[in-house]
Scaffold this active site. Sequence first.
Site, PDB file in Angstrom:
ATOM      1  N   GLY A  43       0.774  -1.247   0.000  1.00  0.00           N
ATOM      2  CA  GLY A  43       0.000   0.000   0.000  1.00  0.00           C
ATOM      3  C   GLY A  43       0.800   1.289   0.000  1.00  0.00           C
ATOM      4  O   GLY A  43       0.417   2.258  -0.641  1.00  0.00           O
ATOM      5  N   ASP A  99       0.494   3.641   4.215  1.00  0.00           N
ATOM      6  CA  ASP A  99      -0.547   4.364   3.476  1.00  0.00           C
ATOM      7  C   ASP A  99      -1.735   4.656   4.389  1.00  0.00           C
ATOM      8  O   ASP A  99      -2.288   5.741   4.366  1.00  0.00           O
ATOM      9  CB  ASP A  99      -1.002   3.557   2.237  1.00  0.00           C
ATOM     10  CG  ASP A  99      -1.346   2.114   2.586  1.00  0.00           C
ATOM     11  OD1 ASP A  99      -0.846   1.594   3.599  1.00  0.00           O
ATOM     12  OD2 ASP A  99      -2.123   1.496   1.841  1.00  0.00           O
ATOM     13  N   ASP A 102      -5.442   1.462  10.272  1.00  0.00           N
ATOM     14  CA  ASP A 102      -6.833   1.110  10.502  1.00  0.00           C
ATOM     15  C   ASP A 102      -6.929   0.600  11.949  1.00  0.00           C
ATOM     16  O   ASP A 102      -6.975   1.394  12.877  1.00  0.00           O
ATOM     17  CB  ASP A 102      -7.138   0.016   9.469  1.00  0.00           C
ATOM     18  CG  ASP A 102      -8.598  -0.107   9.133  1.00  0.00           C
ATOM     19  OD1 ASP A 102      -9.416   0.148  10.002  1.00  0.00           O
ATOM     20  OD2 ASP A 102      -8.913  -0.471   7.981  1.00  0.00           O
ATOM     21  N   PHE A 151     -14.973   3.139   2.835  1.00  0.00           N
ATOM     22  CA  PHE A 151     -14.168   2.220   2.029  1.00  0.00           C
ATOM     23  C   PHE A 151     -13.306   3.018   1.057  1.00  0.00           C
ATOM     24  O   PHE A 151     -13.753   3.445   0.004  1.00  0.00           O
ATOM     25  CB  PHE A 151     -15.062   1.225   1.281  1.00  0.00           C
ATOM     26  CG  PHE A 151     -14.365  -0.094   1.129  1.00  0.00           C
ATOM     27  CD1 PHE A 151     -13.140  -0.168   0.487  1.00  0.00           C
ATOM     28  CD2 PHE A 151     -14.907  -1.252   1.666  1.00  0.00           C
ATOM     29  CE1 PHE A 151     -12.468  -1.367   0.367  1.00  0.00           C
ATOM     30  CE2 PHE A 151     -14.242  -2.453   1.550  1.00  0.00           C
ATOM     31  CZ  PHE A 151     -13.019  -2.518   0.900  1.00  0.00           C
TER      32      PHE A 151
END
Length: 178
Positions: A43, A99, A102, A151
């Site tokens: 990512g 990147d 989460d 998302f």
Amino acid sequence: MHKDIGSIIYSESDLNERVVALGKQITEDYKGEKLIVVGVMKGANLFVADLIRKLDLDIILDFIVVSSYGSSTETTGVIRLLKDLDENIDSEHVLIVEDIIDSGLTLEYLVKNFETRNPKSVKICTLLNKVERRKVDMKVDYIGFQVPDEFIVGYGIDYAERYRNLPYVGILKRSVYE
Ligand code: PRP
């Protein structure tokens, strides 16, 4: 705009402006020091490539490849280290570049793993920070943008390995993954 993207949240110029600012800040903070910049694949690929070009420092670029078990939307927290560092980080300053953060489980694993190797320091830089999804507490030293729990794809971030090449960050249409 790509047909699967509902809206763009950061355009190419928004991203560039933020990368320039982060590069300036990191350059000031590590002035006169050697720095090992570690991109977390896949990512962070695009972000780290842009960021290092804004660093006026003596840097070494390294990569680590990790993957977490689980579905594409929910991590299990079990991290697989697929490619380790090439560099020895003993007594070195390390900047991990992500990147997106989460749950934080990937970085928790990486920081703990790196700290056993006796680095001078370990700091974290992420382009996007999704705090709403955080499962572990952690200090993030450099943040591009705080993002909502949507998302998100583009600029390195995928859904089922697609959309990494989009030059902007956007929200994927629900119809694509539902
Ligand atoms: C993504 C992202 C981070 C991680 C963040 O990687 O690049 O490494 O998830 O999630 P966490 O904070 O919940 O651990 P992913 O495993 O999707 O692999 P990729 O970088 O190859 O897309």
